[in-house]
Every structure is written in structure tokens, then in C-alpha cells.
Scaffold this active site. Structure first.
Site, short mmCIF file in Angstrom:
data_model
loop_
_atom_site.label_atom_id
_atom_site.label_comp_id
_atom_site.label_asym_id
_atom_site.label_seq_id
_atom_site.Cartn_x
_atom_site.Cartn_y
_atom_site.Cartn_z
N GLN A 55 -5.13 5.97 -2.57
CA GLN A 55 -5.75 5.31 -1.37
C GLN A 55 -5.19 4.18 -0.72
O GLN A 55 -4.53 3.57 -1.26
CB GLN A 55 -7.29 5.36 -0.79
CG GLN A 55 -8.14 7.08 -1.11
CD GLN A 55 -8.20 8.35 -2.09
OE1 GLN A 55 -8.77 7.65 -2.40
NE2 GLN A 55 -7.05 9.56 -2.10
N ASP B 27 -1.09 5.15 2.32
CA ASP B 27 0.27 5.10 2.24
C ASP B 27 1.25 4.41 2.03
O ASP B 27 1.98 4.45 2.79
CB ASP B 27 0.24 6.31 3.05
CG ASP B 27 -1.05 7.96 3.68
OD1 ASP B 27 -1.24 8.19 2.70
OD2 ASP B 27 -1.44 8.14 4.96
N GLY C 119 -1.38 11.87 -0.85
CA GLY C 119 -0.24 12.48 -0.71
C GLY C 119 0.74 11.68 -1.13
O GLY C 119 0.50 10.69 -0.37
N HIS C 120 0.77 11.56 -3.04
CA HIS C 120 1.77 10.22 -3.15
C HIS C 120 3.49 10.83 -3.21
O HIS C 120 3.47 12.20 -4.09
CB HIS C 120 1.42 9.69 -4.50
CG HIS C 120 0.36 9.24 -4.42
ND1 HIS C 120 -0.68 9.01 -5.57
CD2 HIS C 120 -0.54 8.88 -3.86
CE1 HIS C 120 -1.26 8.05 -5.62
NE2 HIS C 120 -1.75 8.05 -3.78
N LYS D 60 2.34 4.40 -2.99
CA LYS D 60 2.47 3.86 -3.92
C LYS D 60 3.04 4.74 -5.02
O LYS D 60 3.32 4.60 -6.32
CB LYS D 60 0.49 4.25 -4.78
CG LYS D 60 0.27 2.68 -3.77
CD LYS D 60 -1.47 3.78 -4.08
CE LYS D 60 -1.56 4.88 -3.00
NZ LYS D 60 -1.43 5.19 -1.27
P1 GDP Z 1 1.19 7.10 -1.21
O1 GDP Z 1 0.58 7.35 -0.45
O2 GDP Z 1 0.78 5.30 -1.16
O3 GDP Z 1 2.22 7.57 -1.84
O4 GDP Z 1 2.44 6.97 0.43
P2 GDP Z 1 3.16 7.99 0.66
O5 GDP Z 1 3.52 9.52 0.16
O6 GDP Z 1 1.52 9.24 1.47
O7 GDP Z 1 4.08 7.87 2.28
C1 GDP Z 1 4.65 6.92 1.94
C2 GDP Z 1 6.32 7.53 2.88
O8 GDP Z 1 6.67 6.43 3.31
C3 GDP Z 1 7.04 8.79 2.46
O9 GDP Z 1 6.56 9.85 3.17
C4 GDP Z 1 7.33 8.13 1.15
O10 GDP Z 1 9.16 8.71 1.00
C5 GDP Z 1 8.27 7.00 2.34
N1 GDP Z 1 8.70 5.77 2.13
C6 GDP Z 1 8.46 5.48 0.69
N2 GDP Z 1 8.68 3.66 0.43
C7 GDP Z 1 9.75 4.04 1.64
C8 GDP Z 1 10.50 2.62 2.15
O11 GDP Z 1 11.00 1.87 2.05
N3 GDP Z 1 11.75 3.25 3.46
C9 GDP Z 1 11.03 4.13 4.06
N4 GDP Z 1 11.64 3.81 5.10
N5 GDP Z 1 9.90 5.39 4.07
C10 GDP Z 1 9.60 4.71 2.63
P1 IMO Z 2 -3.11 8.43 -0.56
O1 IMO Z 2 -3.30 7.91 -2.23
C1 IMO Z 2 -4.80 7.64 3.62
C2 IMO Z 2 -8.77 8.56 4.63
C3 IMO Z 2 -9.19 9.52 5.62
C4 IMO Z 2 -10.21 9.29 6.22
C5 IMO Z 2 -11.22 8.90 5.11
C6 IMO Z 2 -11.89 9.51 4.39
O2 IMO Z 2 -2.07 9.17 -0.39
O3 IMO Z 2 -3.00 6.76 -0.10
P2 IMO Z 2 -11.56 11.23 2.15
O4 IMO Z 2 -11.07 13.09 2.50
O5 IMO Z 2 -10.94 10.30 1.74
O6 IMO Z 2 -13.82 11.71 2.65
O7 IMO Z 2 -11.15 10.52 3.42
O8 IMO Z 2 -9.37 7.95 4.27
N1 IMO Z 2 -7.57 8.88 3.21
C7 IMO Z 2 -6.40 8.31 3.16
N2 IMO Z 2 -6.02 7.54 4.04
N3 IMO Z 2 -3.67 8.14 2.34
C8 IMO Z 2 -5.16 8.98 1.30
O9 IMO Z 2 -4.94 8.50 0.28
C9 IMO Z 2 -6.52 8.72 1.97
N4 IMO Z 2 -7.50 9.55 1.33
C10 IMO Z 2 -8.21 9.41 2.37
O10 IMO Z 2 -8.32 10.17 6.12
O11 IMO Z 2 -10.09 8.73 6.84
MG MG Z 3 -0.30 9.53 0.74
#
Ligand code: GDP
Ligand code: IMO
Ligand code: MG
Length: 431
Positions: A232, A13, A40-41, A16
């Protein structure tokens, strides 16, 4: 031509999705190399927000090709939902999305097995996303998996054999869960889940299912460039993460080689992406976790709730011991710092520069980060300025630049991009 890799350096998270979308215009192909719908991107542009799970984050940038590589595990039902949502948003992805025949399928019984495994573990549960990731990769490694290519030939028999094997395992796990005072997993909805799943298999057959390792290497031969998208984060890597509280794939740079058929000599830039602080979802150790008001504030300001499960993300200060370790493992050449704006209001910013373990100071990441780790912090003055108004390097306040220089010194790697908001536009290049 080289393939550049973008991956998370913390527990996922990091942002990416936003950065892959931002960088895609520089590439011809975007390729996901591991993970599945546990990811979840999130992408934001034009006032709209999108969450991608299995489809690569380059899908919104014109006619670029996007590939789901062999290292990915795919749930056809969730894939169809995701593709339908994109269609509703006006994105016709059928021509732009390629799927590896060697990617493994997540079966409905994998999802049930994931839940049954967790229930049987009781208090020691991993806190998985419940998407069947561990069981699907377990079948892959134990040579029992079903691959996308299998749906093209005598699929029903293969499917029935796999689900029957899974049902035996679920029954045994249910007994273990009950012995642990946990709840057994119900099989009542299985017929319904299977019906939905088979319909999605038919849907999947309409996509371009390919021998992606050939596609990847032919793309190079044709002078095309590839951006590989990680899911991840490195601290969730099955070999180097905080085992057993990890995911079931290699999330590090090496995963792009096995997950795409990419020779190591093809790797160009490695973009390592991290938050200006740190978060984690699910169970497992987190040395810099904050249990106080500061942690609550970071969660509220950063909207730190899971994009897939909606779970609260645990929050803490940045951990430079862990970051040095993941930069080393991945051979990171450029760093990208996300969510800098979330720390705008804090008068003091802390960064963990070392661990004290049983009285001894270390800057190296140890075998286990479970117990007895006391983070040693350096305190820096906060910038107390709204960074979301900054659009170029010159706009950044001095205290923030000081924080960046400190991080670059500690991490011995340049920070090339700063993100100051969720939107595609809220991104600043540094010289
Ligand atoms: P990913 O899994 O690595 O793609 O990241 P996620 O989407 O799960 O989580 C990142 C969250 O931070 C999302 O809700 C983005 O919209 C938000 N986000 C990304 N970059 C920034 C930033 O620079 N500032 C803020 N406030 N939010 C951001
Ligand atoms: P993105 O790509 C954050 C965590 C789960 C759990 C562990 C194992 O959005 O960054 P799994 O379902 O993979 O067997 O769970 O890994 N986990 C993540 N945490 N971002 C993710 O993906 C994750 N994918 C798995 O919460 O602790
Ligand atoms: Mg994510």
C-alpha cells in the site's frame, strides 16, 4: 548491519514491486512487513510480467531468502495460487520462502465480512479490495485472530469458533445492508470456500513456518542485510492516511518494526517511492484528482488499472503537500521516482505545492483533506521527449532534469533513482 525499508509515499501502486526486485541483488533477505493480498506488486523482466500479492518481490533474484513477516495477513488460498503460478514459471520457492508463525490468517468468513461491511456502509463504503483485510486485522487487534502457528496444533476447534462468531456478525451486517437498500452477502458458497481453504492450509503446512523475529535478528548477527518491502502507501496508513478511507495496517516505516520484530535502531536507508503524478483506487479524498481529458490521458498512457481488482485508478497531478508529509512520517533518506515516462507527451506539468483552505494558504498536510481544499499549482515546462530510450543520467533531457531539481528543492530530499518504464532494465541511478 542495518535493514533498509522501501515503501510507497502515495495511495499505493507506486511501483514498489519493480523497485524491490531491482534492489534485491544488494541484499541477503527481502521481508514483507504488512498488508496482505490487497497488494498487487508488478514485476517485469525478460519479456514476462508477474503480479505478486503476498510473496515478497525479491523472489525472482536467485537464491535470496524471502520472508512473509508477522505483520502480514495471509489468505492460504490466494497464497497457494500465487505459489503455483511461480512454480509454473519455473520458480521453486519452497526453500527460499519463510513464513512467520505470528502472521495472521485470512479466513473465508473474513472475505465475506469485508463484503458485508461494505454493503452495510452503503454510499459511505471504503471501496476495499474485498480480500478480507479489515476483518482479519480487526480480529488481530481484538485478540480473536488465528495465526499461522495455530495450524500446527488443535486447529479445527479454533477455526470453528472463529467462523461461528463471524457468521453471527455477517447476519447482523446483512440486516443493516438491507435497511440501507444494499444487497446482503450470500452464505451459500461457504461450504465450498471452506473446503478449498482447508486444502490450502494443508499446502501451507509444507512451507518453512518460523519464529521470524528471531530469524530477522539472527540474520543481523550473522552480518546479513535485509530489505523490508512495504505494501500500500503512506496515505493509506491506518493512523496517518485519509481516515477512514485507508487500509487496516501501518504502512509507514514504523510498520516494519512491529511487522518484523525490527528494533528502530536497526533501520538504515528509507527509500520513499512515488509516481511522477498521483493515483488512487477506491473511495476517499484526493485533492489533485483530475476529472478532465488530462486525467483520462494519464490513465490511458500509464495503464492505470488495479493489478488486483482491475478497477480504474483515479489520476491526478503530483501532490507535494502530501509527499512532504509522508517523507516526514517515514524519515525518508532517498527518493525513487516512478513512471516518469508517462508524462513524456505533456507540454505542461503541474505540481501542487500548497493547499488553499477557506482562503488560507498552507504547505502542511491538514487533519482532514475531505472538503474545501483547493490545490495551488506550480506549472513547469514538459520535456516532450521519449524517456524510455534513456539508460543513464546523461541521457535525460534538460526540462526533465529541471523538474527533478524542482522536486528535490520542494521535498528537501534527494531523488536517487528514476524509473522510465515497467521493465527491470528501465531504471536510472542518479549521482
Ligand atoms: P506496486 O503495487 O507499488 O508494486 O505497483 P503496481 O504494480 O500495482 O503498479 C505499478 C504499475 O506501473 C505496474 O503495472 C508496473 O509494471 C508499472 N510501472 C512501474 N514502473 C514504471 C515506469 O517507470 N513506467 C511505466 N510506464 N510503468 C511502470
Ligand atoms: P499495493 O501494495 C492501491 C486501497 C483499496 C481501498 C483501501 C482499503 O499494490 O500498492 P483494503 O482492501 O486494504 O481494506 O482496502 O485501500 N488499497 C490499495 N490501493 N494499492 C494497494 O496495494 C492497495 N491496497 C489497498 O483500494 O481504497
Ligand atoms: Mg499495486
Amino acid at each position: 548491519m542495518k535493514a533498509d525499508i522501501l515503501l510507497g509515499l502515495q495511495w499505493g501502486d507506486e511501483g514498489k514491486g519493480k523497485m524491490v526486485d531491482f534492489l534485491t541483488p544488494q541484499y541477503d533477505v527481502v521481508a514483507r512487513f504488512q498488508g496482505g493480498p490487497n497488494a498487487g506488486h508488478t514485476l517485469e523482466f525478460g519479456g514476462q510480467k508477474y503480479v505478486l500479492r503476498s510473496i515478497p518481490s525479491g523472489i525472482f533474484q536467485g537464491d535470496k531468502l524471502n520472508l512473509i513477516g508477522n505483520g502480514v495477513v495471509l489468505d492460504p488460498v490466494l497464497f497457494q495460487k500465487e505459489a503455483d503460478e511461480l512454480a509454473e514459471a519455473g520458480q521453486d520457492i519452497r526453500e527460499r520462502l519463510l513464513i512467520s508463525k505470528k502472521a495472521h490468517l485470512i479466513l473465508p468468513t473474513h472475505r465475506l465480512l469485508d463484503k458485508a461491511n461494505e454493503a452495510a456502509k452503503g454510499k459511505a463504503k471504503i471501496g476495499t479490495t474485498g480480500k478480507g483485510i479489515g476483518p482479519a486485522y480487526t480480529d488481530k487487534v481484538s485478540r480473536n485472530g488465528l495465526r499461522i502457528g495455530d495450524i500446527l496444533d488443535h486447529f479445527d476447534d479454533k477455526y470453528t469458533a472463529a467462523r461461528n462468531r463471524h457468521l453471527d456478525m455477517i447476519r447482523a451486517l446483512n440486516d443493516a445492508a438491507q435497511a440501507n437498500n444494499g444487497s446482503p452477502v450470500s452464505l451459500d458458497s461457504l461450504a465450498e470456500l471452506e473446503d478449498e481453504w482447508m486444502k490450502s492450509i494443508d499446502y501451507l503446512r509444507r512451507f518453512r513456518l518460523i519464529d521470524s523475529e528471531h530469524f530477522v535478528n539472527q540474520s543481523f548477527a550473522a552480518g546479513q542485510s535485509i530489505l523490508c518491502e512495504g505494501a500500500q502507501g503512506s496515505l493509506l496508513d491506518v493512523d496517518f492516511g485519509s481516515y477512514p478511507f485507508v487500509t487496516s495496517s501501518n504502512t509507514i516505516c514504523a510498520g516494519a518494526c512491529t511487522g518484523l520484530g525490527l528494533a528502530p535502531t536497526r533501520i538504515g536507508e528509507v527509500y520513499g517511492i512515488f509516481k511522477a503524478y498521483c493515483t488512487r483506487v477506491g473511495s476517499g479524498p484526493f485533492p489533485t484528482e483530475l476529472f478532465d481529458e488530462t486525467g483520462t490521458q494519464i490513465r490511458a498512457i500509464g495503464h492505470e488499472y488495479g493489478a488486483v481488482t482491475g478497477r480504474e485508478r483515479r489520476c491526478g497531478w503530483i501532490d507535494l503537500v502530501a509527499l512532504r508529509y509522508t517523507i516526514m512520517l517515514n524519515g525518508v533518506t532517498q527518493l525513487i521516482m516512478m513512471k516518469s515516462d508517462v508524462l513524456d507527451s505533456f507540454p505542461v506539468i503541474k505540481a501542487c505545492t500548497a493547499y488553499r483552505i477557506n482562503g488560507t494558504l498552507t504547505r502542511d498536510f491538514p487533519f482532514s483533506i475531505d472538503n474545501d481544499i483547493e490545490p495551488v499549482y506550480e506549472e513547469l515546462p514538459g520535456w516532450q521527449t521519449d524517456l524510455s530510450h534513456c539508460t543513464k543520467q546523461e541521457d535525460l533531457p534538460a526540462a526533465f532534469c529541471n523538474y527533478i531539481s524542482f522536486l528535490e528543492r520542494e521535498l528537501a530530499t534527494p531523488i536517487r533513482i528514476i524509473s522510465v518504464g515497467p521493465d527491470r532494465e528501465a531504471t536510472i541511478w542518479r549521482q
